[in-house]
Design an enzyme around this catalytic site. Structure first.
Site, PDB file in Angstrom:
ATOM      1  N   ALA A  49      10.207  -5.512 -10.576  1.00 41.61           N
ATOM      2  CA  ALA A  49      11.285  -5.051 -10.019  1.00 41.61           C
ATOM      3  C   ALA A  49      12.061  -4.284  -9.795  1.00 41.61           C
ATOM      4  O   ALA A  49      11.847  -3.406 -10.859  1.00 41.61           O
ATOM      5  CB  ALA A  49      12.113  -6.260  -9.581  1.00 41.61           C
ATOM      6  N   CYS A  50      13.331  -3.507  -8.886  1.00 38.65           N
ATOM      7  CA  CYS A  50      13.924  -2.048  -8.976  1.00 38.65           C
ATOM      8  C   CYS A  50      12.842  -1.348  -8.805  1.00 38.65           C
ATOM      9  O   CYS A  50      13.265   0.292  -9.392  1.00 38.65           O
ATOM     10  CB  CYS A  50      14.584  -2.584 -10.300  1.00 38.65           C
ATOM     11  SG  CYS A  50      15.456  -3.745  -9.922  1.00 38.65           S
ATOM     12  N   GLU A  57      -3.383   4.395 -13.641  1.00 37.52           N
ATOM     13  CA  GLU A  57      -3.217   5.751 -14.392  1.00 37.52           C
ATOM     14  C   GLU A  57      -2.830   5.950 -15.098  1.00 37.52           C
ATOM     15  O   GLU A  57      -2.496   6.878 -16.337  1.00 37.52           O
ATOM     16  CB  GLU A  57      -3.195   6.840 -13.371  1.00 37.52           C
ATOM     17  CG  GLU A  57      -5.051   6.312 -12.069  1.00 37.52           C
ATOM     18  CD  GLU A  57      -4.705   5.812 -11.072  1.00 37.52           C
ATOM     19  OE1 GLU A  57      -3.266   5.282 -10.934  1.00 37.52           O
ATOM     20  OE2 GLU A  57      -4.402   6.262  -9.651  1.00 37.52           O
ATOM     21  N   CYS A  87      -2.345   8.360  -6.465  1.00 38.25           N
ATOM     22  CA  CYS A  87      -0.765   8.473  -5.376  1.00 38.25           C
ATOM     23  C   CYS A  87      -0.961  10.334  -6.298  1.00 38.25           C
ATOM     24  O   CYS A  87      -0.716  10.206  -6.792  1.00 38.25           O
ATOM     25  CB  CYS A  87       0.268   7.527  -5.777  1.00 38.25           C
ATOM     26  SG  CYS A  87       1.106   7.504  -7.405  1.00 38.25           S
ATOM     27  N   CYS A  90       0.536  10.363  -9.393  1.00 33.22           N
ATOM     28  CA  CYS A  90      -0.349  10.213 -10.559  1.00 33.22           C
ATOM     29  C   CYS A  90      -1.000  12.025 -10.880  1.00 33.22           C
ATOM     30  O   CYS A  90      -1.513  11.930 -11.768  1.00 33.22           O
ATOM     31  CB  CYS A  90      -1.168   9.493 -10.472  1.00 33.22           C
ATOM     32  SG  CYS A  90      -0.476   7.456 -11.257  1.00 33.22           S
TER      33      CYS A  90
HETATM   34 ZN   LIG Z   1      -0.095   6.314  -9.082  1.00 36.35          ZN
END
Ligand SMILES: [Zn+2]
Length: 128
Positions: A49-50, A57, A87, A90
């Site tokens: 959460a949050c 990774e 992403c 990462c």
């Molecule tokens: Zn990532």
């Protein structure tokens, strides 16, 4: 290490399970990386959460850093269905821990990789 073995190692740590609340989950995504020294590290994602969770990774890289290594030769992340490209966070993480990681082979399919340089053409560079 072959890409096939790297993918197998990442697959071994995938296996989602729930924490103290049904919305809090771990290990939907697994990652495996091999360092320039030939060492293997794996990690799993945390969906918390949050916005305090993190990517698989990320946890594999944390394990690598614990062993005082920073240079990633190749890396892959996947869930039970597919290989997942990293992403943006990462990608920046890999670059910031060692700029030589721009040469890292990032597997985006079982037979296809792109270098981190290709995935991160304009990395963030702090002012000197
Ligand atoms: Zn990532």
């Amino acid at each position: 290490m072959t890409p096939k073995r790297l993918i197998e190692e990442a697959s071994k740590v995938v296996g989602e399970y729930t924490l103290s609340h049904p919305d809090l989950k771990v290990a939907k995504v697994g990652a495996a990386l091999v360092t320039s020294k030939g060492n293997l590290y794996t990690g799993v994602n945390l969906e918390l959460a949050c916005g305090i969770g993190f990517c698989a990774e990320h946890s594999a890289i944390a394990q690598m850093l614990k062993h005082r290594e920073t240079r990633i030769e190749m890396i892959v992340a996947l869930n039970e269905h597919a290989i997942i490209p990293p992403c943006g966070r990462c990608r920046e993480l890999m670059f910031q821990i060692n700029h030589e990681n721009l040469h890292t082979k990032v597997y985006i399919d079982k037979n296809r990789f792109m270098t981190l340089r290709e995935l991160l053409p304009n990395p963030w560079i702090p002012n000197p």
